[in-house]
Design a protein around this motif. Structure first.
Motif, mmCIF file in Angstrom:
data_model
loop_
_atom_site.group_PDB
_atom_site.id
_atom_site.type_symbol
_atom_site.label_atom_id
_atom_site.label_comp_id
_atom_site.label_asym_id
_atom_site.label_seq_id
_atom_site.Cartn_x
_atom_site.Cartn_y
_atom_site.Cartn_z
ATOM 1 N N LYS A 271 0.827 -1.201 0.000
ATOM 2 C CA LYS A 271 0.000 0.000 0.000
ATOM 3 C C LYS A 271 0.874 1.269 0.000
ATOM 4 N N ARG A 272 1.960 1.229 0.794
ATOM 5 C CA ARG A 272 2.870 2.386 0.857
ATOM 6 C C ARG A 272 3.505 2.650 -0.493
ATOM 7 N N GLN B 7 0.902 4.168 -2.895
ATOM 8 C CA GLN B 7 0.615 5.566 -2.543
ATOM 9 C C GLN B 7 1.738 6.504 -2.961
ATOM 10 N N SER B 8 2.965 6.036 -2.792
ATOM 11 C CA SER B 8 4.128 6.846 -3.170
ATOM 12 C C SER B 8 4.158 7.080 -4.682
ATOM 13 N N LYS C 40 1.606 7.017 -6.698
ATOM 14 C CA LYS C 40 0.472 7.844 -7.074
ATOM 15 C C LYS C 40 0.745 9.333 -6.795
ATOM 16 N N LYS C 41 1.556 9.617 -5.753
ATOM 17 C CA LYS C 41 1.870 11.004 -5.392
ATOM 18 C C LYS C 41 3.037 11.576 -6.180
ATOM 19 N N HIS D 245 -2.459 -1.240 -10.647
ATOM 20 C CA HIS D 245 -1.391 -0.918 -9.695
ATOM 21 C C HIS D 245 -0.348 -2.033 -9.562
#
Length: 566
Positions: free
Chosen positions: A461-462, A465-466, A468-469, A525
């Protein structure tokens, strides 16, 4: 008796300690208090003090400063700086700002008396720096007054006038009428230099200064302003008035050094009203002056008188002397040196300010670093504490989940055995099977919760998220993470990877992809975890379906097939 004696000895020690002087010599303090109002009495008082009797360096420095100051107040022409340097060196070493201001000011006055105006200017600017730090407006005003006078002597009229204006403001602020009158008078003198068009302004300023001096009954300032008015009225061809104020100047003159100029202005005034005999008497008296401008002015007027009296040889002699002294005076002009000194002082001041600002910057940087490190350590400790608490909670949750799973498994096993061993009726069997289904559903929910709290799932998940940012991540999946993912997948889905590997000839990479399909992570993803393109994920999936599992039905997805195997 012994107790009484001990008490008396202790009292005597305390008195002795109290009498050990750390403050200035009381005689010197008394002399200092007399200087402003009674400078002649202060001089007499100080001359009665024996310097050899001053054992402390502080007293010797104080005495040197006061004696120099009181001589200046009594118009004693001082050109020897050895005395005042004692004070300057001591107060510079002790960093006593108030006394540094006074010491450097009077050292500047001695340089002024020696006609070394650039050096005087340097000391006056030093003195101003110190006086401003202690907000001593009175001393600052007097220093500015001296700086302006140096500019005036060097005929730097604009600079002199601008500084006299500052002096005026400080004098008004401090209610120092004498200083105000002096600044007004000097500004009037500058207007006289500017020519006839400025005579009216000059008269207004000098008369204002004269009235202030008369109201204060300050003889030295009455003399100074009367001198300026006599000079002005002489230029305005108002000879009678010029004579009147010239006499007033001489009658109120306390400074013997200024008498020569007073005689010159009176002689000039008599010349303007054609009283040549009286003019000659005072002009000749003024020749005792050491000032070359004064002598040049006297010889110029004496040459004019000799011409009017028909004494041509005498007139020629006077003119030669006039030219000689005028040349000497102009050669002594230090305007260029003054400007250079001023520039150097400004450069030094800017350098000092830069150094002070740099030190301040370093100070703030150091403070900033300390604050940053303190905050960083505090936040790091807080983060560490939060991580520890989070891990503790995770462990507790996992432990509770494992206990619940174990209970559910035991209950499921018990029910399964019960259904198999006993001959229950159809209704009873249905109830038991419903209960068994509920237990299995609850166990699956617990397995899902445990799976989603696992380290490997949280790491996935981390990473996602990274990406995606920032479209990148500092973390990546290594071999250990894949092994952990396979283990967690098998726990949740009843050893699914083992069954897949047994049934189909899948590679390790393809097993990894199947594990990802069994998560709730979107297919788009997967590329962040497997570090490849979406097209590569699609091709691998197609290969597993068509070549390894032999499914040709395109309506069935890999996720659908895997769920059937669960």
């Amino acid at each position: 008796m012994k107790t009484t004696v001990l008490a008396m000895l202790l009292l005597a020690s305390c008195i002795l300690a109290a009498c050990t002087r750390s403050s200035p010599n009381i005689q010197l303090v008394q002399a200092d208090s007399l200087i402003q109002k009674f400078p002649d009495s202060a001089l007499h008082f100080l001359q009665g003090i024996q310097p050899k009797g001053l054992h402390l360096a502080a007293d010797r420095a104080y005495y040197a400063l006061l004696l120099t100051q009181v001589k200046d107040k009594n118009f004693i022409h001082q050109t020897e700086d050895s005395l005042i340097r004692i004070a300057v060196q001591y107060y510079d070493s002790t960093k006593n700002t108030a006394m540094q201001a006074r010491a450097h000011y009077y050292l500047g006055c001695i340089w002024r008396n020696k006609d070394d105006h650039p050096e005087a200017l340097k000391e006056f600017f030093k003195a101003i720096t110190y006086s401003k730090r202690i907000f001593d407006n009175s001393l600052t005003g007097h220093i500015y007054n001296n700086i302006a006078y140096l500019y005036y002597l060097q005929r730097l009229n604009e600079q002199a006038d601008s500084i006299y204006q500052i002096t005026e403001k400080l004098a008004i602020l401090e209610k120092d009428s004498i200083l105000w009158a002096d600044a007004l008078s000097q500004r009037g003198m500058i207007n006289i230099r500017k020519g006839r068009e400025c005579y009216q302004k000059a008269e207004e300023k000098i008369l204002h200064a004269f009235n202030i001096s008369c109201n204060m009954n300050q003889r030295s300032m009455i003399a100074k302003t009367a001198y300026s008015l006599s000079l002005l009225y002489g230029r305005m061809n108002m000879g009678e008035k010029a004579v009147e104020f010239a006499k007033l100047n001489i009658n109120n003159q306390d400074n013997s050094n200024a008498l020569d100029k007073a005689y010159l202005v009176l002689g000039d005034a008599y010349y303007k009203i054609s009283q040549y005999d009286s003019a000659s008497i005072y002009l000749n008296k003024s020749l005792h002056s050491e000032d070359h401008y004064t002598k040049a002015g006297a010889y110029m007027r004496l040459a004019d008188i000799a011409k009017k009296q028909g004494l041509l040889e005498k007139a020629l002699e006077m003119e030669r002397k006039y030219s000689s002294y005028l040349d000497s005076a102009q050669q002594k002009q230090q305007s260029a040196e003054i400007v250079t000194a001023e520039k150097n002082i400004l450069i030094q001041r800017k350098q000092s300010e830069f150094k002070a600002n740099l030190d301040q910057v370093y100070y703030y940087i150091a403070i900033g670093i300390v604050i940053f490190l303190t905050l960083f350590l505090a936040l790091w400790k807080r983060h560490k504490k939060e991580v520890i608490n989070f891990k503790r909670k995770e462990i507790e949750i996992n432990k509770q989940t494992e206990e619940l799973l174990q209970q559910k498994n035991e209950q499921i096993n018990f029910l399964q055995k019960e259904i198999a061993l006993h001959n229950y009726s159809q209704t009873e069997k249905q109830i038991l099977e419903e209960e068994l289904y509920t237990l299995k559903t609850e166990r699956q929910a617990l397995l899902k919760e445990s799976y989603e709290h696992s380290e490997v799932y949280v790491k996935m998940k981390r990473i996602i998220q990274s990406y995606k940012k920032t479209d990148k991540s500092s973390e990546y999946f290594d071999e250990e993470d894949w092994r952990q993912l396979i283990a967690e997948t098998d726990i949740r889905w009843n050893n699914i990877t083992i069954r897949l590997a047994t049934k189909y000839p899948l590679s390790q990479d393809e097993i990894h992809l199947c594990c990802l399909y069994l998560t709730d992570i979107p297919t788009s993803h997967f590329r962040y975890i497997m570090e490849c393109s979406r097209d590569a994920i699609y091709k691998k999936t197609k290969k597993i379906l068509e070549q390894k599992m032999k499914y040709t039905n395109k309506s069935m997805s890999l996720r659908d097939i895997l769920e059937k195997l669960l």
